[in-house]
Enzyme design. Sequence first.
Site, mmCIF file in Angstrom:
data_model
loop_
_atom_site.group_PDB
_atom_site.id
_atom_site.type_symbol
_atom_site.label_atom_id
_atom_site.label_comp_id
_atom_site.label_asym_id
_atom_site.label_seq_id
_atom_site.Cartn_x
_atom_site.Cartn_y
_atom_site.Cartn_z
ATOM 1 N N ASP A 1 0.858 -1.182 0.000
ATOM 2 C CA ASP A 1 0.000 0.000 0.000
ATOM 3 C C ASP A 1 0.895 1.234 0.000
ATOM 4 O OD1 ASP A 1 -2.258 -1.571 0.116
ATOM 5 O OD2 ASP A 1 -2.513 -1.374 2.277
ATOM 6 N N ASP B 1 -13.369 -4.484 -2.310
ATOM 7 C CA ASP B 1 -13.289 -4.332 -0.860
ATOM 8 C C ASP B 1 -14.636 -4.722 -0.273
ATOM 9 O OD1 ASP B 1 -10.719 -3.359 -1.198
ATOM 10 O OD2 ASP B 1 -11.376 -1.272 -1.267
#
Length: 258
Positions: A11, A130
């Site tokens: 990330d 997600d």
Amino acid sequence: MLSRRIIPCLDVRDGRVVKGVKFRDHIDMGDIVELAMRYRDQGADELVFYDIGASPEGRSVDYAWVGRVARLIDIPFCVAGGIRDVETARAVLHAGADKISINSPALGRPQLISELADAFGVQCVVVGIDSIREEDGQWRVRRYTGDPSKTQALPMRTLDWVAEAQRLGAGEIVLNCMDNDGVRHGYDIAQLRQVRALCRVPLIASGGAGEMQHFADVFDQADADGALAASVFHSGAIPIPELKRFLRAQQIEVRDGQ
């Protein structure tokens, strides 16, 4: 049988690799290029980079670090973050990425999946999802999860979006199980099994890896094609060479590495 893939996830925020828990409270984990080279040397099968601020901030990924990574590693890597159109995707691929991944932009404009598949081929197009379990027991999709202040709960069921993304041309699905993210209690096998039952393209599991057995479980019990993890790799809790030896000992086919 195709080899199962071990995929470190990086990330990215403000040019650095960060990691949070359940998509919150991110801490700095190191330099993008240094971590990419470490994982290449350890025998990772591929890498995934998420510019987690790009979509919430309305910008595209920084092509400069994509180019630096491409010049220094020789394993496939995928880039996600703010890819809203064919031109941006082309720039990311031109910078050196092997695949592009879309998440929030596709929820806003699903036809983007087809446009990218038509332009570059389905093998280049990954759809990240997600997903979180709601109080009614249904898994539903979240958008803009890179910024807690902008995260949106959507009414769309995760299983419905998986089916739609495939229909539109997704060549791979990455299921990010938000309830399990960063807590190291194992992948969400129940959810992954349901997605696997309707997923005709490669399925990558994400969220929850805490020990080597969790990887074996997601391959054996959920039939995932690949397992994505972050904190256990960044911290050194699970060295990739040891993980691959462990999986081979359980008769799970993985690609050669260290």
